[in-house]
Design an enzyme around this catalytic site. Structure first.
Site, mmCIF file in Angstrom:
data_model
loop_
_atom_site.group_PDB
_atom_site.id
_atom_site.type_symbol
_atom_site.label_atom_id
_atom_site.label_comp_id
_atom_site.label_asym_id
_atom_site.label_seq_id
_atom_site.Cartn_x
_atom_site.Cartn_y
_atom_site.Cartn_z
ATOM 1 C CB SER A 155 -0.913 0.013 1.223
ATOM 2 O OG SER A 155 -1.497 1.292 1.342
ATOM 3 C CG HIS A 205 -3.852 -1.459 -1.634
ATOM 4 N ND1 HIS A 205 -4.949 -2.240 -1.925
ATOM 5 C CD2 HIS A 205 -4.254 -0.620 -0.647
ATOM 6 C CE1 HIS A 205 -5.959 -1.899 -1.150
ATOM 7 N NE2 HIS A 205 -5.569 -0.900 -0.357
ATOM 8 C CG ASP A 218 -5.121 2.547 0.763
ATOM 9 O OD1 ASP A 218 -6.081 1.769 0.796
ATOM 10 O OD2 ASP A 218 -3.945 2.208 1.040
ATOM 11 C CG MET A 264 -8.373 7.531 2.376
ATOM 12 S SD MET A 264 -7.454 7.684 3.896
ATOM 13 C CE MET A 264 -6.527 6.144 3.869
ATOM 14 C CG HIS A 267 -9.250 0.304 -0.496
ATOM 15 N ND1 HIS A 267 -8.646 0.167 0.734
ATOM 16 C CD2 HIS A 267 -10.589 0.283 -0.267
ATOM 17 C CE1 HIS A 267 -9.580 0.082 1.666
ATOM 18 N NE2 HIS A 267 -10.761 0.164 1.098
ATOM 19 C CG MET A 293 -11.193 3.458 2.138
ATOM 20 S SD MET A 293 -9.648 3.511 3.034
ATOM 21 C CE MET A 293 -8.528 3.532 1.652
ATOM 22 C CG MET A 328 -11.623 -2.434 5.133
ATOM 23 S SD MET A 328 -10.077 -2.064 4.277
ATOM 24 C CE MET A 328 -9.072 -1.374 5.598
ATOM 25 C CG PHE A 374 -5.911 6.834 10.131
ATOM 26 C CD1 PHE A 374 -5.400 8.114 9.934
ATOM 27 C CD2 PHE A 374 -7.240 6.695 10.514
ATOM 28 C CE1 PHE A 374 -6.196 9.232 10.134
ATOM 29 C CE2 PHE A 374 -8.053 7.805 10.714
ATOM 30 C CZ PHE A 374 -7.528 9.082 10.531
ATOM 31 C CG ASP A 418 -6.257 -2.703 3.164
ATOM 32 O OD1 ASP A 418 -5.196 -2.447 3.753
ATOM 33 O OD2 ASP A 418 -6.865 -1.873 2.439
ATOM 34 N N GLY A 419 -4.955 -4.211 6.245
ATOM 35 C CA GLY A 419 -4.852 -3.523 7.520
ATOM 36 C C GLY A 419 -4.138 -4.343 8.571
ATOM 37 N N GLY A 420 -3.011 -3.836 9.041
ATOM 38 C CA GLY A 420 -2.299 -4.508 10.127
ATOM 39 C C GLY A 420 -1.650 -5.819 9.734
ATOM 40 N N GLY A 445 1.067 -2.052 4.156
ATOM 41 C CA GLY A 445 1.549 -0.679 4.070
ATOM 42 C C GLY A 445 2.770 -0.480 4.935
HETATM 43 C C1 DX5 Z 1 -6.264 1.795 5.479
HETATM 44 C C2 DX5 Z 1 -5.868 1.404 4.098
HETATM 45 C C3 DX5 Z 1 -4.758 0.442 4.044
HETATM 46 C C4 DX5 Z 1 -3.483 0.904 4.717
HETATM 47 C C5 DX5 Z 1 -2.904 -0.310 5.361
HETATM 48 O O1 DX5 Z 1 -7.480 2.411 5.468
HETATM 49 O O2 DX5 Z 1 -6.948 0.814 3.395
HETATM 50 O O3 DX5 Z 1 -4.500 -0.022 2.726
HETATM 51 O O4 DX5 Z 1 -2.563 1.474 3.856
HETATM 52 O O5 DX5 Z 1 -1.828 0.070 6.144
HETATM 53 P P1 DX5 Z 1 -1.126 -0.938 7.140
HETATM 54 O O6 DX5 Z 1 -0.671 -2.119 6.343
HETATM 55 O O7 DX5 Z 1 -0.001 -0.135 7.723
HETATM 56 O O8 DX5 Z 1 -2.166 -1.331 8.181
HETATM 57 ZN ZN ZN Z 2 -6.478 -0.109 1.401
#
Ligand code: DX5
Ligand code: ZN
Length: 219
Positions: free
Chosen positions: A10, A35, A37, A39, A68, A70, A139, A145, A177-179, A199
């Site tokens: 990401s 990827h 993102d 927003m 993606h 958002m 997610m 974030f 996606d995320g963490g 990310g």
């Molecule tokens: C968050 C995004 C993710 C983000 C993931 O809303 O959709 O793609 O970049 O970041 P990490 O991998 O650090 O959780």
């Molecule tokens: Zn994402």
């Protein structure tokens, strides 16, 4: 059959002052996608980057884009996402009143259609649409974030979605996606995820290639 492990780093966690350098590193890596993102400060409490910046990102990336969105009313931007040359356009289930129509518009534009679920949205809501999807993005943090903590319930959602897709003989890939880190990647792939977004666990590492390899080869 053992599925191929995919990773989509990401760009949100990249160094925005040196985007070209960071994109070049991903170009030279084993990552299969990049990827992106997007927003809007409405659907999520943050704003990332928009199409004027992404035009240059798209020119620099040799990896197919996995976009993606958002944002509210993502249908409005099908043409802009298409103009980036994006392979995948992901829209949020929670932002689409007429998801079937959104998929039609994305497909008519020649892209793969993905639907993204927030952590609180049950995968069972996809029962009557999953066969139309090319990808389902789960997610594993609340969107908005990078660098947040992985929500453990995601493993069960991946398993339930895998069962639904296999039972319907559908072709949708499962993306998480995320963490995501090298510590939870193997379990996610084993639960049935095809593609992991990473990310901070890629871009905040001194050696991005090693970080990508650690996720793809996690045991
Ligand atoms: C968050 C995004 C993710 C983000 C993931 O809303 O959709 O793609 O970049 O970041 P990490 O991998 O650090 O959780
Ligand atoms: Zn994402």
């Amino acid at each position: 059959m053992k599925q191929e492990r995919l990773i989509s780093p990401s760009l949100l966690s990249a160094d925005f002052g040196h985007l070209a350098d960071d994109i070049a590193e991903i170009n030279n890596s084993r990552a299969q996608y990049l990827h992106i993102d997007i927003m809007d400060g409405v659907f999520v409490p943050n704003i990332s980057f928009g199409f004027p910046v992404l035009k240059y990102v798209a020119q620099l990336s040799t990896k197919p884009l996995d976009v993606h969105l958002m944002i509210v009313e993502p249908d409005k931007f099908v043409n802009e996402v298409k103009a980036l040359g994006s392979e995948i356009m992901n829209v949020h289930y929670e932002a689409c009143t007429h998801l079937h129509r959104s998929f039609q518009r994305i497909h008519d534009a020649g892209m793969k259609a993905g639907v993204t679920l927030n952590p609180h949205t049950p995968v069972e809501l996809l029962e009557d649409i999953v066969s139309e999807a090319d990808l389902v993005l789960l997610m594993s943090v609340n969107p908005g974030f990078g660098g947040q903590k992985f929500i453990e319930n995601t493993y069960r959602k991946v398993e339930r979605l895998r069962n639904m897709i296999d039972r319907q003989n559908a072709h949708a890939l499962i993306e998480v996606d995320g963490g995501v880190t090298a510590a939870n990647a193997a379990k996610l792939y084993d639960c049935g995820a095809d593609m992991l977004v990473a990310g901070s666990s890629v871009f905040n590492q001194p050696d991005r290639h090693a970080a990508i390899n650690a996720i793809l080869d996690a045991k």
